[in-house]
Design an enzyme around this catalytic site. Sequence first.
Site, PDB file in Angstrom:
ATOM      1  CE1 TYR A   1      11.155  31.675   4.584  1.00 40.73           C
ATOM      2  CE2 TYR A   1      11.362  29.302   4.363  1.00 40.73           C
ATOM      3  CZ  TYR A   1      11.084  30.540   3.816  1.00 40.73           C
ATOM      4  OH  TYR A   1      10.735  30.643   2.497  1.00 40.73           O
TER       5      TYR A   1
ATOM      6  CE  LYS B   1      -0.296  -0.402   5.030  1.00 45.87           C
ATOM      7  NZ  LYS B   1      -1.106  -0.933   6.145  1.00 45.87           N
TER       8      LYS B   1
HETATM    9  C1  LIG Z   1      -0.284  -1.944   6.787  1.00 44.37           C
HETATM   10  C2  LIG Z   1      -0.859  -3.227   7.216  1.00 44.37           C
HETATM   11  C3  LIG Z   1      -0.038  -4.357   7.412  1.00 44.37           C
HETATM   12  C4  LIG Z   1       1.469  -4.304   7.353  1.00 44.37           C
HETATM   13  O1  LIG Z   1       1.987  -3.828   8.596  1.00 44.37           O
HETATM   14  P1  LIG Z   1       3.569  -3.781   8.841  1.00 44.37           P
HETATM   15  O2  LIG Z   1       3.675  -3.364  10.270  1.00 44.37           O
HETATM   16  O3  LIG Z   1       4.100  -2.732   7.916  1.00 44.37           O
HETATM   17  O4  LIG Z   1       4.119  -5.114   8.539  1.00 44.37           O
HETATM   18  C5  LIG Z   1      -0.659  -5.561   7.695  1.00 44.37           C
HETATM   19  N1  LIG Z   1      -1.999  -5.652   7.791  1.00 44.37           N
HETATM   20  C6  LIG Z   1      -2.810  -4.583   7.631  1.00 44.37           C
HETATM   21  C7  LIG Z   1      -4.269  -4.738   7.772  1.00 44.37           C
HETATM   22  C8  LIG Z   1      -2.271  -3.344   7.357  1.00 44.37           C
HETATM   23  O5  LIG Z   1      -3.078  -2.284   7.224  1.00 44.37           O
END
Ligand SMILES: *Cc1c(COP(=O)(O)O)cnc(C)c1O
Length: 393
Positions: A273, A44
């Site tokens: 800044y 993702k």
């Molecule tokens: C993002 C996500 C993962 C992966 O988690 P990590 O800690 O990056 O391994 C697994 N399951 C779900 C439902 C997620 O949203």
Amino acid sequence: MSEHGVRRRVYRPAWAEIDLGALASNVATMAAHVAPAELLAVVKADGYGHAGAVVAERALAAGATRLGVALVEEGLALREAGIVAPILILSEPSPQAMRDAIAAGITPTLYSIDGIISAHNAAMELGEVVGVHLKVDTGMHRVGADPQDTLQLASLINDGDDLRLEGIWTHLAVADNPSDSYTATQVMLFDATLAALESHGVTAPVHHLANSAAAISLSTTHRDWVRCGISLYGYLPSPELAGHLAAPLEPVLSLKAQVTYLRTLEAGERPSYGRIAPLSKDTDVAIVPLGYADGIPRNLGQVGGEVLIRGRRRPIVGNVTMDQIIVDCGSIGEVIVGDEVVLLGRQGTQRIDATEWARLVGTIPYEILCAIGPRVPRVVVETSPIDVADAHG
Ligand SMILES: *Cc1c(COP(=O)(O)O)cnc(C)c1O
């Protein structure tokens, strides 16, 4: 330079290197650690900022058997990139998105009556038997069905022969903290829910609940699949999880640039800044063409953030600006325009990683990686396993 197959012009000397050799090594380490459970690679958010389709393909080649995404859009982009492997959506698609997801062979997660009805409708319309997963909320309290509702929902899925309940899963809220007993409570509730369903004759061939943290530290959570993201990109979810794996994880992303401009400032000058801090002596400052619009936290300099130039750590001075940062190069004449700047990654014997930034600014490496913006071109490189071993040596 190609990103998602699109050639674009790059003039700014700033880029992120995506090391597919390191990714393959992390995937192999995790796949061996959880075997015989299958490894679902979570890609993702464009592969946690690493270029989704490229890392998805290499993760599959290196031993992951399937992919997970957050959005239907992300799944469709993987299909458009030619990826045919199974893809699970980790949240329930909206009724409008359900048909497009299913038509593209993307497996939906379901946990509402409306979602299940829209999946039935899409499957009937397409004339296919569609595999679906039911998500149970055992304590994360984000999305998922209440355990007491799962029998009704599973029965609704199984009503008719157009949907097939392929998986039942849940998500853990604190697996990155091995001393927190809440994980055991969630695992117990998941198992109790599965047992209750089974006592009513409802089963699914696949169960999964482990994220990277649980996959690394809690073998009781290795069921049919594990869902790993951050570990594949080379990071532990938390420092407490060190020491479980057979090989170290290797960060996949390096963030690099070149010095574009150099100037000598006098002692007492206050760069950037807000003019927050004076230089203690006459100093060369290097300008580096990356800023908070690219994901560099604005306060990174104030909390001790450094970059590498000519193999040495050099402090960021003043506030990070939208497009540029100012680096204290110590004494005059050490650094020249065009020198390589490593913001994340290795240079010589030094290394700065996203865990270091996360500790400084009070977040987790996930947020640092995902924040590296679309303005930064991703350049795919390959480090052989031997190079990685040398770097550890
Ligand atoms: C993002 C996500 C993962 C992966 O988690 P990590 O800690 O990056 O391994 C697994 N399951 C779900 C439902 C997620 O949203």
